[in-house]
Design a protein around this motif. Structure first.
Motif, PDB file in Angstrom:
ATOM      1  N   ASN A 186       0.792  -1.273  -0.125  1.00  0.00           N
ATOM      2  CA  ASN A 186       0.133   0.064   0.081  1.00  0.00           C
ATOM      3  C   ASN A 186       0.720   1.219   0.050  1.00  0.00           C
ATOM      4  OD1 ASN A 186      -2.366  -1.358  -0.114  1.00  0.00           O
ATOM      5  ND2 ASN A 186      -2.653  -1.377   2.350  1.00  0.00           N
ATOM      6  N   PHE A 190       0.241  -2.764  -5.005  1.00  0.00           N
ATOM      7  CA  PHE A 190      -0.412  -3.223  -3.525  1.00  0.00           C
ATOM      8  C   PHE A 190       0.919  -3.844  -2.919  1.00  0.00           C
ATOM      9  CE2 PHE A 190      -1.572  -6.982  -1.182  1.00  0.00           C
ATOM     10  CZ  PHE A 190      -1.819  -6.109   0.137  1.00  0.00           C
ATOM     11  N   ALA A 195      -4.889  -6.710   5.061  1.00  0.00           N
ATOM     12  CA  ALA A 195      -5.123  -5.733   3.951  1.00  0.00           C
ATOM     13  C   ALA A 195      -5.817  -5.863   2.980  1.00  0.00           C
ATOM     14  CB  ALA A 195      -3.568  -5.058   3.374  1.00  0.00           C
ATOM     15  N   LYS A 231      -9.884  -4.447   1.974  1.00  0.00           N
ATOM     16  CA  LYS A 231     -10.222  -4.144   0.686  1.00  0.00           C
ATOM     17  C   LYS A 231     -11.434  -4.619   0.137  1.00  0.00           C
ATOM     18  CE  LYS A 231      -5.297  -3.817  -0.589  1.00  0.00           C
ATOM     19  NZ  LYS A 231      -5.029  -2.132  -0.643  1.00  0.00           N
ATOM     20  N   ILE A 233      -4.695   0.032  -3.765  1.00  0.00           N
ATOM     21  CA  ILE A 233      -3.401   0.786  -2.800  1.00  0.00           C
ATOM     22  C   ILE A 233      -4.250   1.199  -1.414  1.00  0.00           C
ATOM     23  CG2 ILE A 233      -3.796   3.226  -3.543  1.00  0.00           C
ATOM     24  CD1 ILE A 233      -0.587   0.976  -3.306  1.00  0.00           C
TER      25      ILE A 233
END
Length: 349
Positions: free
Chosen positions: A228, A286, A326, A330, A348
């Motif tokens: 990210n 990413f 993460a 998302k 991201i």
């Protein structure tokens, strides 16, 4: 959540690969995982995108080795044709350069069908449009000049010889396309008599990159993971390691004989990461692996950065955990805000 991992082929996967580490962590967290290879996509007449995914049995695995051995077992795994729209995240983890000569049709399949998957609401990591611009090392030139070693790209021997002269005869030569340290040569005053042969060897397959030699490379390079747009870390421990080349070899790649060592990430490395952060964010990259020597980046691996397991082992923490967290975040954002974000933004966030 269902996660698809796109790879070159199952036979080339290994227990300690980053892909295996991430897939095992996903299963451990209760997610369903499938592996996808270049020949597995199906675009149907009704415009639906399907995939022949390789699914592992839904059960608890004693270890990553247990998971990996099951993945390799054709009898244990099941091939299912599923609608791509039912896959929450597609992680593109192939290396296009591997298929460049023997299966050129497969090189861009992840990018092409990744775009189609993103159109259908799948979160594709890294963003396939940006990956399409990164299929060779020319993408490297789009990062800030102050973060890069001085670089020349040409097919003309005269240009390379002039560049070598400007740098005291100390340069690195490598192909514009390729990965894993393949076709990399160190030129110095002692071996300049072989410069023509080096240029011919690399130039047969395309353009040549000539890069100023960074003296700090004698100590090896630092592989730093960024996620990210920021260095991946857990409580101040960074997902990083030093890769030291084997004796009589300039390549620090682990599979080429390089040795992995623990490393402290300091202000210099963090400053380099900050320099390249805006570009990674803008491109929806990413998870990437950045190779740093001194205050310069030598490579930015946006396709299949490796050594995450080694970073975890050396640091004493599991860096696959924040990566999966993460991805879960998302998917939650996408479900809450529907079409408010395009794939590049989601990649991201």
């Amino acid at each position: 959540m269902m996660i698809g991992f796109f790879v070159n082929d199952i036979e080339r996967e290994y227990e300690n690969y980053t892909t295996t580490t991430l897939a095992h962590q996903a299963v451990s967290r209760g997610h369903r995982v499938c592996y996808i290879t270049p020949s597995d996509f199906v675009l149907s007449p009704d415009d639906s995108l399907n995939v022949h995914g390789r699914f592992l049995p839904k059960r608890k695995y004693k270890s990553r080795l247990d998971f990996f051995e099951t993945l390799k077992d054709d009898k244990a795994c099941k091939i299912e044709r599923v609608d791509m729209a039912g896959i929450d995240v597609l992680m593109l983890r192939n290396d296009p350069s591997i298929d460049a000569q023997n299966a050129p049709w497969a090189m861009d399949s992840g990018i092409l069908f990744g775009r189609e998957a993103a159109r259908r609401g799948v979160i594709v990591l890294n963003d396939p449009d940006s990956l399409g611009r990164a299929t060779n090392k020319l993408y490297f030139q789009s990062f800030p000049a102050e973060a890069r070693a001085e670089t020349l790209i040409t097919k003309h021997a005269s240009d390379i010889k002039a560049f070598a002269k400007d740098h005291g005869g100390n340069i690195i030569l490598k192909p514009l396309q390729g990965s894993g340290g393949s076709g990399v040569f160190k030129v110095d005053p002692e071996n300049q008599s072989n410069l023509n042969q080096m240029i011919e060897a690399i130039g047969r397959d395309g353009y040549i990159i000539a890069q100023a030699y960074v003296p700090a490379a004698k100590k090896g390079d630092i592989r730093l993971f960024m996620m990210n747009g920021a260095p991946l870390q857990i409580k101040g421990k960074f997902a990083a390691l030093r890769r030291v080349a084997a004796k009589d070899d300039i390549r620090s790649n682990i599979h080429a004989g390089g040795k992995a060592e623990a490393v402290e990430v300091g202000d210099t490395e963090l400053a380099v990461a900050e320099l390249i952060r805006p570009k990674l964010v803008a491109d929806g990259m990413f998870l990437v692996g950045v190779d740093i020597v001194g205050d310069k980046i030598l490579e930015v691996n946006v396709f299949s950065p490796g050594n995450l397991e080694s970073c975890s082992r050396l640091a004493g923490v599991d860096f696959s955990v924040p990566v999966l967290e993460a991805m879960e975040r998302k998917v939650e954002i996408a479900s809450q805000y529907k079409s408010a974000f395009d794939n590049r933004h989601l990649a991201i966030l």
